[in-house]
Design an enzyme around this catalytic site. Sequence first.
Site, short mmCIF file in Angstrom:
data_model
loop_
_atom_site.label_atom_id
_atom_site.label_comp_id
_atom_site.label_asym_id
_atom_site.label_seq_id
_atom_site.Cartn_x
_atom_site.Cartn_y
_atom_site.Cartn_z
N ARG A 95 47.94 36.08 36.40
CA ARG A 95 48.58 37.38 36.65
C ARG A 95 49.16 37.55 38.04
O ARG A 95 49.67 38.62 38.37
CB ARG A 95 47.61 38.55 36.38
CG ARG A 95 47.18 38.67 34.93
CD ARG A 95 46.53 40.01 34.65
NE ARG A 95 45.34 40.23 35.46
CZ ARG A 95 44.65 41.35 35.44
NH1 ARG A 95 45.03 42.37 34.70
NH2 ARG A 95 43.57 41.48 36.18
N ASP A 96 49.11 36.53 38.88
CA ASP A 96 49.68 36.66 40.22
C ASP A 96 50.33 35.35 40.66
O ASP A 96 50.24 34.95 41.81
CB ASP A 96 48.60 37.10 41.21
CG ASP A 96 49.19 37.66 42.50
OD1 ASP A 96 50.38 38.02 42.51
OD2 ASP A 96 48.46 37.71 43.51
N VAL A 97 50.97 34.66 39.71
CA VAL A 97 51.70 33.44 40.05
C VAL A 97 52.91 33.82 40.89
O VAL A 97 53.73 34.65 40.47
CB VAL A 97 52.13 32.69 38.78
CG1 VAL A 97 53.00 31.48 39.14
CG2 VAL A 97 50.92 32.24 37.98
#
Length: 230
Positions: free
Chosen positions: A99-101
Site C-alpha cells: 500500500r505504499d510502493v
Amino acid sequence: MEVSEGEAETSLVRFEREVHLSAHLTHPHTIQIYDFGRMEDTYFIAMEYINGESIAAVLRRTRLPIKYCARIIANTAAGIHAAHELCGQDGELIRVVHRDVSPHNILVGYNGSVKVVDFGVAKAKGSLHTSTVGTIKGKFGYMAPEQIAGEEVDRRVDIFALGIVLYEMLTQRTPFEADTPLAVLMKHVNDPLPLPRKIDPTIPEPFERIVLKALAKRPDDRYQNAEEMG
C-alpha cells in the site's frame, strides 16, 4: 517536537506491523529484519543496512538508462510478489498488500542490489490493525483508483503503484500532476493516462505497453500479480 499520545500509538502500531510482516519475509529484494525489541521506553528494529540510495534520491539527480529502469522494476516486482505470496503457519496466504510502493521505498545499493522497504502501512489478512473501508493509506501520487475510493484493496494496488514508479523513471515526471493532493487523486480516478511516448518518443514501445497495463483504472485490466509484471 512533541508527539501526542494518539500519534505515538499510531507510530507504534506501524512499527509492530512492519516488524511482524518483515520478520517473516526473507527475499533478496526485500529488507531483512535481524532483531527488534524495546530498551526502556524506546522501541527499535535492527535491519539490514543498504549502502545506497532510494530511487527518489536517484531520480532527483539523474535520469536512469532504460536497462537500469528495467532491472530495478523487475527486482522490485520480485520482492513485492514475495510479500504478496507470504503464507502463515497454516500454509494460507496472509494476503499482504504493501500500500505504499513508491520511489522513496525502493532502495538501490551501490553494489546493484534492489530492496523494497517500509511495510509500516501494509495490510494483511487477520491483522488487528488493518484499516477499515473508507480509510486511505499511502502516498497520494501512487494510489490506485480503488484505494482512493476507500474500497477493499488487494495486491493489484501495489502493481498500480509500481506502474507509476516505472512511468516516473521513464519520463522523470509523475503521470498525474495538480496543485493540490485532492486534485491529483481525482485525476487518478477520472483522467486518461498521459502516454509516456508522447512525453518522450525515445521510450521503447514495449515499456509503454507495460505502463499502460499496470496503470489500468480497473484492477481486472492490470497485471494480476507482480511476478507477471516483472
